[in-house]
Design a protein around this motif. Structure first.
Motif, PDB file in Angstrom:
ATOM      1  N   ALA A 120     -37.433 -14.643 -57.543  1.00 48.02           N
ATOM      2  CA  ALA A 120     -37.022 -14.016 -58.804  1.00 48.02           C
ATOM      3  C   ALA A 120     -36.538 -15.038 -59.822  1.00 48.02           C
ATOM      4  CB  ALA A 120     -35.930 -12.980 -58.533  1.00 48.02           C
ATOM      5  N   ARG A 121     -36.207 -16.240 -59.370  1.00 45.36           N
ATOM      6  CA  ARG A 121     -35.785 -17.306 -60.283  1.00 45.36           C
ATOM      7  C   ARG A 121     -36.974 -18.070 -60.857  1.00 45.36           C
ATOM      8  NH1 ARG A 121     -29.986 -19.235 -58.024  1.00 45.36           N
ATOM      9  NH2 ARG A 121     -29.303 -17.175 -57.320  1.00 45.36           N
ATOM     10  N   ARG A 122     -38.179 -17.664 -60.478  1.00 42.29           N
ATOM     11  CA  ARG A 122     -39.440 -18.172 -61.020  1.00 42.29           C
ATOM     12  C   ARG A 122     -39.584 -19.690 -60.914  1.00 42.29           C
ATOM     13  NH1 ARG A 122     -40.568 -14.249 -66.305  1.00 42.29           N
ATOM     14  NH2 ARG A 122     -40.271 -12.291 -65.171  1.00 42.29           N
ATOM     15  N   PRO A 123     -39.435 -20.245 -59.727  1.00 46.34           N
ATOM     16  CA  PRO A 123     -39.670 -21.687 -59.558  1.00 46.34           C
ATOM     17  C   PRO A 123     -41.125 -22.017 -59.839  1.00 46.34           C
ATOM     18  CG  PRO A 123     -39.485 -20.599 -57.426  1.00 46.34           C
ATOM     19  CD  PRO A 123     -39.100 -19.580 -58.450  1.00 46.34           C
ATOM     20  N   SER A 124     -41.355 -23.115 -60.511  1.00 47.75           N
ATOM     21  CA  SER A 124     -42.714 -23.426 -60.970  1.00 47.75           C
ATOM     22  C   SER A 124     -43.674 -23.711 -59.835  1.00 47.75           C
ATOM     23  CB  SER A 124     -42.662 -24.634 -61.928  1.00 47.75           C
ATOM     24  OG  SER A 124     -42.231 -25.798 -61.243  1.00 47.75           O
ATOM     25  N   GLY A 125     -43.188 -24.163 -58.686  1.00 42.63           N
ATOM     26  CA  GLY A 125     -44.083 -24.505 -57.592  1.00 42.63           C
ATOM     27  C   GLY A 125     -44.468 -23.350 -56.700  1.00 42.63           C
ATOM     28  N   LEU A 126     -43.843 -22.202 -56.857  1.00 49.11           N
ATOM     29  CA  LEU A 126     -44.116 -21.067 -55.982  1.00 49.11           C
ATOM     30  C   LEU A 126     -45.443 -20.410 -56.357  1.00 49.11           C
ATOM     31  CD1 LEU A 126     -42.970 -19.303 -53.666  1.00 49.11           C
ATOM     32  CD2 LEU A 126     -41.991 -17.831 -55.446  1.00 49.11           C
ATOM     33  N   ARG A 127     -46.317 -20.232 -55.360  1.00 50.01           N
ATOM     34  CA  ARG A 127     -47.644 -19.661 -55.610  1.00 50.01           C
ATOM     35  C   ARG A 127     -47.827 -18.283 -55.000  1.00 50.01           C
ATOM     36  NH1 ARG A 127     -47.175 -22.352 -59.055  1.00 50.01           N
ATOM     37  NH2 ARG A 127     -48.107 -24.376 -59.542  1.00 50.01           N
ATOM     38  N   GLY A 128     -46.965 -17.900 -54.078  1.00 47.87           N
ATOM     39  CA  GLY A 128     -47.073 -16.586 -53.458  1.00 47.87           C
ATOM     40  C   GLY A 128     -45.840 -16.298 -52.629  1.00 47.87           C
ATOM     41  N   LEU A 129     -45.638 -15.012 -52.312  1.00 47.76           N
ATOM     42  CA  LEU A 129     -44.458 -14.571 -51.586  1.00 47.76           C
ATOM     43  C   LEU A 129     -44.873 -13.554 -50.536  1.00 47.76           C
ATOM     44  CD1 LEU A 129     -41.323 -14.324 -51.279  1.00 47.76           C
ATOM     45  CD2 LEU A 129     -41.439 -12.518 -53.024  1.00 47.76           C
ATOM     46  N   ILE A 130     -44.369 -13.743 -49.313  1.00 47.26           N
ATOM     47  CA  ILE A 130     -44.577 -12.780 -48.239  1.00 47.26           C
ATOM     48  C   ILE A 130     -43.199 -12.313 -47.779  1.00 47.26           C
ATOM     49  CG2 ILE A 130     -45.559 -12.352 -45.957  1.00 47.26           C
ATOM     50  CD1 ILE A 130     -47.461 -14.742 -46.521  1.00 47.26           C
TER      51      ILE A 130
END
Length: 313
Positions: A120-130
């Motif tokens: 939810a903090r929108r880190p730039s490196g995150l590409r997906g969430l499980i």
């Protein structure tokens, strides 16, 4: 069977150490799969089978959260030391220390809420969430757990309540009644897999974090997390999200529903033969579902930049 690690050790986290294990090559062309275990106060062991995704060319990172496993133990820390913010900072620190520029988070149980809060903090490196087997709100989950407790065989919940009221949750009678719930709603396999037993033994050997933040059992949450919720942050998650629950899960459909309702790009998979551990109870289907989700994510950028995650320690 899990693969041998290509790298393992500890990274500094302030004055403490976080233990980690990497399977595969972090320079691979696919974003790393970073595994966030449950508890809080458990260890990576029961999720070790996810290292098998390295066979598909995806590096996999496991770690033990502060207070347990191979990370620094702090049995005498004050209760207010153990906070959600502490574990968010630890995750951010690990990503930075391992120079993980692009990644997918897989959070299981408490780790699912922690991963959602991170996302939810929108880190730039995150590409997906499980988000696997995680409620979106502890207050909502506690209401649902009361329903499940009420459906236990005659006398079981009465035994649990009697010991909870008396503060005797370490008694053999309470533990036996607790296991009735666990065998229905935590893991339905008989016997329990060795890695799952190992994680529970780690909690038993040092229950500091679990008892401070959660409580004496999965369904008697009287610790600092009892009022915590990520519901109001879910609309801020902008990456593709996979939600996983089991048909017999202690995380009931109602307690997971906010993810479905509020995360903009989410799909929900229910594992019909599983409770809280579909990665152990239906391992082949779990692998297939997660692999399909990972394959459908956008490819890694050609010029990756470091993840910008909040880190204050």
């Amino acid at each position: 069977m899990s693969l041998s690690p290509s790298r393992k050790g500890t990274v500094p986290f302030g004055p403490y150490r976080t233990w980690y294990r990497v399977t595969g090559n972090l320079d691979a062309p696919t974003p790393a799969l970073v595994v966030v275990h449950g508890g809080p106060g458990s260890t990576h062991d029961y999720l070790l089978g996810l290292a098998g995704f390295a066979e598909r060319g995806r590096p996999v990172v496991h770690y033990d959260q502060l207070g347990n496993g191979g990370s620094t133990h702090l049995p005498h820390a004050d209760a207010d030391f153990w906070t959600v913010r502490l574990f968010l900072d630890e995750l951010a620190n690990l990503l930075t220390a391992l120079e993980i520029r692009e990644y997918v988070l897989l959070g299981q149980s408490w780790g699912g809420l922690l991963a959602a809060e991170h996302a939810a903090r929108r880190p730039s490196g995150l590409r997906g969430l499980i988000v696997a087997n995680a409620p979106a709100s502890y207050p909502l989950w506690l209401r649902e757990l009361a329903v499940l407790r009420g459906r236990l065989p005659d006398g079981v919940d009465e035994t649990l309540v009697r010991h909870e009221d008396a503060g005797t949750t370490d008694s053999a009678e309470y533990l036996a009644a607790m296991r009735v719930f666990y065998d229905r709603h935590v893991c339905r396999l008989r016997p329990w897999p060795q890695n799952l037993t190992a994680s529970f033994m780690e909690i038993h050997n040092d229950p500091t974090v679990y008892r401070t933040m959660n409580g004496p059992s999965e369904f008697h949450v009287i610790g600092s997390l009892r009022d915590w919720s990520v519901v109001d942050r879910l609309p801020s998650i902008v990456v593709p999200t996979l939600l996983i629950t089991g048909r017999h899960d202690e995380v009931t459909p109602a307690s997971a529903q906010p993810y479905q309702d509020l995360v903009p790009d989410v799909r929900w998979e229910v594992f019909e033969e599983s409770s809280h551990m579909p990665h152990l109870e239906e391992p082949q289907r779990f692998t297939d579902v997660v692999a399909a989700f990972l394959t459908g994510l956008p490819p890694r950028s050609t010029a990756p930049r470091p993840a910008t995650v909040e880190h204050t320690r």
